[in-house]
Motif scaffolding. Structure first.
Motif, mmCIF file in Angstrom:
data_model
loop_
_atom_site.group_PDB
_atom_site.id
_atom_site.type_symbol
_atom_site.label_atom_id
_atom_site.label_comp_id
_atom_site.label_asym_id
_atom_site.label_seq_id
_atom_site.Cartn_x
_atom_site.Cartn_y
_atom_site.Cartn_z
ATOM 1 N N PRO A 5 0.973 -1.286 0.023
ATOM 2 C CA PRO A 5 0.004 0.114 0.066
ATOM 3 C C PRO A 5 0.857 1.309 -0.030
ATOM 4 N N ILE A 6 0.288 2.458 -0.347
ATOM 5 C CA ILE A 6 1.115 3.652 -0.684
ATOM 6 C C ILE A 6 0.640 4.537 0.639
ATOM 7 N N LYS A 7 1.538 5.375 1.193
ATOM 8 C CA LYS A 7 1.307 6.370 2.205
ATOM 9 C C LYS A 7 0.759 7.573 1.645
ATOM 10 N N ASP A 8 1.357 8.196 0.515
ATOM 11 C CA ASP A 8 0.770 9.632 0.096
ATOM 12 C C ASP A 8 0.952 9.099 -1.434
ATOM 13 N N GLY A 9 -0.161 9.484 -2.254
ATOM 14 C CA GLY A 9 0.055 9.312 -3.560
ATOM 15 C C GLY A 9 -1.496 9.465 -4.264
ATOM 16 N N VAL A 10 -1.150 8.702 -5.488
ATOM 17 C CA VAL A 10 -2.685 8.530 -6.107
ATOM 18 C C VAL A 10 -2.640 6.976 -7.061
ATOM 19 N N VAL A 11 -3.800 6.499 -6.783
ATOM 20 C CA VAL A 11 -4.196 5.246 -7.284
ATOM 21 C C VAL A 11 -5.314 5.367 -8.637
ATOM 22 N N LEU A 12 -4.817 4.971 -9.619
ATOM 23 C CA LEU A 12 -5.724 4.947 -10.677
ATOM 24 C C LEU A 12 -6.320 3.557 -10.786
ATOM 25 N N ASP A 13 -7.615 3.518 -10.544
ATOM 26 C CA ASP A 13 -8.139 2.126 -10.687
ATOM 27 C C ASP A 13 -9.402 2.072 -11.758
ATOM 28 N N HIS A 14 -9.829 1.004 -11.880
ATOM 29 C CA HIS A 14 -10.752 0.449 -12.592
ATOM 30 C C HIS A 14 -10.493 1.014 -14.146
ATOM 31 N N ILE A 15 -9.190 1.036 -14.589
ATOM 32 C CA ILE A 15 -8.772 1.208 -15.849
ATOM 33 C C ILE A 15 -9.215 0.021 -16.721
ATOM 34 N N THR A 16 -9.560 0.307 -17.981
ATOM 35 C CA THR A 16 -10.040 -0.786 -18.802
ATOM 36 C C THR A 16 -8.882 -1.503 -19.139
ATOM 37 N N ALA A 17 -9.105 -2.911 -18.980
ATOM 38 C CA ALA A 17 -7.682 -3.730 -19.177
ATOM 39 C C ALA A 17 -7.293 -3.441 -20.646
ATOM 40 N N GLY A 18 -5.973 -3.219 -20.751
ATOM 41 C CA GLY A 18 -5.025 -2.998 -21.871
ATOM 42 C C GLY A 18 -4.966 -1.437 -21.945
ATOM 43 N N LYS A 19 -5.329 -0.527 -21.448
ATOM 44 C CA LYS A 19 -5.246 0.843 -21.349
ATOM 45 C C LYS A 19 -4.325 1.501 -20.493
ATOM 46 N N GLY A 20 -3.710 0.573 -19.515
ATOM 47 C CA GLY A 20 -2.765 1.139 -18.602
ATOM 48 C C GLY A 20 -1.483 1.797 -18.928
ATOM 49 N N MET A 21 -1.128 1.255 -20.077
ATOM 50 C CA MET A 21 0.343 1.734 -20.586
ATOM 51 C C MET A 21 -0.017 3.105 -21.328
ATOM 52 N N GLU A 22 -1.131 3.140 -22.007
ATOM 53 C CA GLU A 22 -1.538 4.204 -22.833
ATOM 54 C C GLU A 22 -1.668 5.653 -21.956
ATOM 55 N N ILE A 23 -2.171 5.353 -20.836
ATOM 56 C CA ILE A 23 -2.506 6.223 -19.847
ATOM 57 C C ILE A 23 -1.229 6.537 -19.072
ATOM 58 N N TYR A 24 -0.585 5.661 -18.722
ATOM 59 C CA TYR A 24 0.906 5.797 -18.074
ATOM 60 C C TYR A 24 1.912 6.890 -19.155
ATOM 61 N N HIS A 25 1.577 6.567 -20.132
ATOM 62 C CA HIS A 25 2.416 7.474 -21.305
ATOM 63 C C HIS A 25 1.691 8.756 -21.268
ATOM 64 N N ALA A 26 0.342 8.881 -21.403
ATOM 65 C CA ALA A 26 -0.361 10.196 -21.638
ATOM 66 C C ALA A 26 0.120 11.169 -20.567
ATOM 67 N N LEU A 27 -0.038 10.571 -19.135
ATOM 68 C CA LEU A 27 0.116 11.434 -17.895
ATOM 69 C C LEU A 27 1.775 11.778 -17.711
ATOM 70 N N ASN A 28 2.580 11.238 -18.593
ATOM 71 C CA ASN A 28 3.829 11.401 -18.581
ATOM 72 C C ASN A 28 4.528 10.891 -17.109
ATOM 73 N N LEU A 29 4.023 9.721 -16.886
ATOM 74 C CA LEU A 29 4.325 8.872 -15.606
ATOM 75 C C LEU A 29 5.854 8.616 -15.654
ATOM 76 N N ASP A 30 6.381 8.552 -16.884
ATOM 77 C CA ASP A 30 7.689 7.743 -16.921
ATOM 78 C C ASP A 30 8.792 8.956 -16.671
ATOM 79 N N LYS A 31 8.305 10.066 -16.512
ATOM 80 C CA LYS A 31 9.274 11.322 -16.327
ATOM 81 C C LYS A 31 9.225 11.567 -14.627
ATOM 82 N N LEU A 32 8.430 10.872 -14.009
ATOM 83 C CA LEU A 32 8.618 11.174 -12.559
ATOM 84 C C LEU A 32 9.700 10.397 -11.888
#
Length: 144
Positions: A5-32
């Motif tokens: 579990p995380i102490k502080d942060g954000v959880v993106l849940d109920h993402i349509t299966a297969g869209k996780g990577m697309e959302i990862y890149h669209a939100l620029n999470l790779d730059k965190l």
């Protein structure tokens, strides 16, 4: 599989299966510079299969982008290990700077400093139109 579990942060849940990577890149999470856990094809009683993203740092999330890419998503804001806020973004009425008009005669092709703005015209079929030239953009989950 154990994901702590995380102490502080954000959880993106109920993402349509297969869209996780697309959302990862669209939100620029790779730059965190923090931990990001991605769970793909998790078993879900409600959806059958789903993706989940856990971000171990409080960040600003563009709810318009999430609502556009996956209107069924749940955004949970976590503080001190507890969910303090829950959002379920829907298709936004207006998108600015998210899509790019494909019409070569559109004013945005000539005047590059103009923002790309699209208005939702058909919620059922996820259809957007450029506010400048009225070109149609059908949401199939892809960004510019």
């Amino acid at each position: 599989m154990i994901v702590n579990p995380i102490k502080d942060g954000v959880v993106l849940d109920h993402i349509t299966a297969g869209k996780g990577m697309e959302i990862y890149h669209a939100l620029n999470l790779d730059k965190l510079n923090c931990e990001v856990a991605m769970i793909l094809n998790a078993v879900s009683m409600k959806m059958g299969r789903k993706d989940i993203l856990k971000i171990c740092e409080p960040i600003d999330i563009n709810l318009d982008v999430l609502g556009f890419l996956d209107p069924g998503i749940t955004v949970n804001i976590i503080k001190d290990g507890e969910v303090v806020e829950r959002n379920r973004p829907e298709l936004p009425e207006k998108l600015t700077g998210v899509l790019k008009c494909s019409n070569p005669r559109c004013i945005t092709s000539i005047e590059q400093e103009l923002p790309q703005v699209f208005k939702l015209t058909d919620r059922k079929n996820c259809v957007y139109r450029c506010i400048y030239c009225d070109s149609i953009y059908k949401n199939e989950g892809d960004l510019k």
